[in-house]
Structures are given as C-alpha cells and as structure tokens.
Design a protein around this motif. Sequence first.
Motif, PDB file in Angstrom:
ATOM      1  N   ILE A  38       0.767  -0.905   0.022  1.00 48.71           N
ATOM      2  CA  ILE A  38      -0.136  -0.514  -0.288  1.00 48.71           C
ATOM      3  C   ILE A  38       1.300   0.761   0.106  1.00 48.71           C
ATOM      4  CG2 ILE A  38      -0.194   0.428   2.923  1.00 48.71           C
ATOM      5  CD1 ILE A  38      -3.466   0.987   1.601  1.00 48.71           C
ATOM      6  N   ASN A  39       0.636   2.185  -0.100  1.00 50.94           N
ATOM      7  CA  ASN A  39       1.234   4.119   0.166  1.00 50.94           C
ATOM      8  C   ASN A  39       1.340   4.133   1.275  1.00 50.94           C
ATOM      9  OD1 ASN A  39      -1.305   5.846   0.792  1.00 50.94           O
ATOM     10  ND2 ASN A  39      -2.204   4.027  -0.900  1.00 50.94           N
ATOM     11  N   ALA A  40       2.028   5.495   1.047  1.00 47.31           N
ATOM     12  CA  ALA A  40       2.920   5.413   1.625  1.00 47.31           C
ATOM     13  C   ALA A  40       1.728   6.950   2.765  1.00 47.31           C
ATOM     14  CB  ALA A  40       3.705   6.707   1.946  1.00 47.31           C
ATOM     15  N   GLY A  41       0.371   6.929   2.595  1.00 47.84           N
ATOM     16  CA  GLY A  41      -0.798   8.012   3.591  1.00 47.84           C
ATOM     17  C   GLY A  41      -1.402   8.616   2.131  1.00 47.84           C
ATOM     18  N   LYS A  42      -1.060   8.528   1.141  1.00 49.85           N
ATOM     19  CA  LYS A  42      -2.217   9.766   0.015  1.00 49.85           C
ATOM     20  C   LYS A  42      -3.307   8.967  -0.219  1.00 49.85           C
ATOM     21  CE  LYS A  42      -1.473   7.563  -4.696  1.00 49.85           C
ATOM     22  NZ  LYS A  42      -0.734   7.342  -5.424  1.00 49.85           N
TER      23      LYS A  42
END
Length: 514
Positions: free
Chosen positions: A84-88
């Motif tokens: 998963i992405n780092a929070g976007k």
Amino acid sequence: MLTRVKSAVANFMGGIMAGSSGSEHGGGGCGGSDLPLRFPYGRPEFLGLSQDEVECSADHIARPILILKETRRLPWATGYAEVINAGKSTHNEDQASCEVLTVKKKAGAITSTPNRNSAKRRSSLPNGEGLQLKENSESEGVSCHYWSLFDGHAGSGAAVVASRLLQHHVTEQLQDIVEILKNSAVLPPTCLGEEPDHTPANSRTLTRAASLRGGVGAPGSPSTPPTRFFTEKKIPHECLVIGALESAFKEMDLQIERERSSYSISGGCTALIVICLLGKLYVANAGDSRAIIIRNGEIIPMSSEFTPETERQRLQYLAFMQPHLLGNEFTHLEFPRRVQRKELGKKMLYRDFNMTGWAYKTIEDDDLKFPLIYGEGKKARVMATIGVTRGLGDHDLKVHDSNIYIKPFLSSAPEVRVYDLSRYEHGADDVLILATDGLWDVLSNEEVAEAVTQFLPNCDPDDPHRYTLAAQDLVMRARGVLKDRGWRISNDRLGSGDDISVYVIPLIHGNKLS
C-alpha cells in the motif's frame, strides 16, 4: 481564473488523490454517496485474504508487502506482490485479477454475437482450490490466460469494477472470432459467415500499372469477379485479437459510464492486461503502468506510457479542433513557462500540435490563459488536474472549481503489442514483468532487469515460489526502508510512496504452447 488555476495546481500537482480517502464510498457517481457500491473494496481474490488481513494490510506506516500464499492460485506459477501507499489514500487503489478464460462459439450460430452465457469462464479460485492449467477438453473451445493490473486515482471504484468485469468483455469480443483464429492457415473473411478465401495471397492485389493495362482482375476486365472489390486488404489473425482487446476496453469504459448513475464508481484507473492466446502474448496498456520482458538478460519493452507529455500533440490537436472543450480558460499552445501580461507583444518560444520542435510567436491575449498541458515529468498535468491520458472511468472529472469536463481529452484506447512465444526457447529465468507506476517511478527498466537476473539464478529452478519471491524483492527495492527522512532505497534515493503491484510471469511455460 488565476485564483481558480492556482487552487487547482495546489490541489492536484501532486496527483489527483486529494480528498480520495473517503471517495471509495461516495463521490464519483452521479448521485453521490447515496448510491451503492458496484463491488465492495477488497484486495485481489487470488491473495486469499480474510477481511481482517485486508484491514491489517492497510498500514501506511509499516507498509507490509503482501504475497501469494499458494503459488497454485495463479497460472504458470506466476509471482505477485503488492504494498500500500505511504498515506496518500486510505485504500490501496491498485487492483489485480488473473484467470483462465475458455472462449467458445455459441452453438448453432452462423455469425458469432457476444453473449456472456456462451462463453465459459473459469476463475483462478474455483471453490478456493488452486488452478490446474489444462486445455479445454471441448475441441471447439480455446483457453485464454489473462493477467491484469489497474491503478486507480481519485478513489478505487473504477479499478475495482474493471478488475471484476474487463475479462468478461475480453471474452465476449473474442467469442466473435474464435473459430477464425483456430484456422490459422486461412485469412480471416472480410464478412463473418463468408466462405474462407483460399485464393493465394499474392494473387489478391494488382499493381497500378497492371490495372491501367487492363490486366486480369482490373476494373472492367472480363476476369473481374463481379462481387469483389479490385483490391482487398489482407488482415492477419493477430489483428483480430488486437481489435477485440481494443473493443473490450471501449465497452468496459462505456459500462462504467452507464452504471455510474446507479452505482458509486469513484474516479478512474489505468489498465494493463496480458492475454496468452494460441501461443502469443498480447499486452494491452492504457495509462502509465508498464510491461517488460526480460529474456536472457535482454530487455524487451512491451508497453508505452500515456501521459500529458507523450500525448501532447493528440491533446493539442483535439483542443485546436474543438476549442469549446477548453471553456475559454485554457490555451492549447505550449510555452516553456507561464506567459506574463508584461510579455504581450514580445516573441516567445512555443509549440503547437503540429510541432516536435520549438519556434517563436508574438504573445497575444489568448496566450495568457492557463496552458492545456502544464508541468514536466510526473508533475505534468492536463488542465492542472490529471497526470495520465488513457484509462477507464473519470467520466465526472472536472477542472477544479469549474464546469469544464476533462473526459473528452482522455482515451480508453489501449496500445497492444504482440509477442510470439513460439519463436523462442525460454529458460526458467525469462520473465514478463507487469507493474504499476509505483515501481517504475523509482526503478528503471535496467534496474529491474538487473534485480531479476541476479535474484532468480539464486533460487531453486524447481521452487514454485521463486517468482513470487522475485516479485516481493522488486516491491521491497521500490518501497525501500523507512528512515528519519521517509522511505529510502539504494543510494539513499527517495523510495516510492505510491501503491506498488508487481507480477513476475515465467515465460518457460510458453514453450509448452508452441
């Protein structure tokens, strides 16, 4: 206008993900959040995750890498890994699916018509069991292996829908031509239902000189067949498959457009699919995901990225021909930077749709409008909003704080490339890599190829997990390690903060199809 554009740039220059954290359950459909989801959010079925595992995987701090639990769940011992992405965005907006399809002509039909009921489809997860690759026992059916990746933006809705339904459209389009494809010795008929044309290929055309001399087959000559044109294009079989894939993408996009009034289908998505049919790989790409083949250490690109920069001339030409699409607030011309009012009357470098080079023009009032394409590289945007120019969905996407629709500039048409498996004897380390841009933003083709060619030889050739481990290694290299200054990869470069999804597909299984 200036305030609006500044606001748009601030909101979208880093991507159109702003505010997407809740969009999976609402925006994107015509009726907003009151509409039901077309399909619930989840991770790819072949991962076999429970709901608790899906929720645990959405950790933007630890960013655990998900891999296949059972290699038999995918054809050809395909490897897969994702993170998963780092929070976007709240969810992982990448989606993937992989199946074996059996395409069969409808019994008794003279001409094939797409009909979902007449195309048998076998999931890669029949009752939770692994998939054994066997050709269809019915002689009239043709097996088709299917892999896909979808990279969502402004919500995961379109990507989820495409991952569930695009394979149906592929099957339906192939259904029309399956009988033709099986008879590779005969050229496809111009009209379905016609008797195959056994005329030697070299006798189907005449030179212009021969036609002027009244040669055999020339218009008006006694030998001219009364019901045929003077010349007829020879269409190879693989062009029918390419056309089927192009039509499938179009139908998928139209379905999203129709159903967004009944379901919440948020955002849009890029689409990268591969089918293996009758010994050939067909790679269809719409967006900025990428496919490469690594064969004996050689890199063979199997896709192109479609971005505002790579499609500049197409976008500019459309705006030139239909200026109303710009809403009187954008200019289709490109300049090296924003034009300032004090530069009116001066000559500045510019580029139009018909140009690959640059020239000078006298600046006029219209040139003060915001450019249709602005920014460079990954920051290039169409109308300061979106960074990809091909894909599915985005039917409701507008320029920020305006009523200007961007969809007319976006295309669902994929580029399709063909790779003939029968032409090569592939080894255990020859692979096809499919990945979303989260991988390619930080690793080049050469770095990926080097990583794979170093990793696979150190694995047991008979280990069915070797390709999953290779996919995991690539994801790990692109994600990097979390340090004080964020995610970092080799040489202390910035790692990928995007969702990353990777297939590693061994081509040695293609030898069996030859």
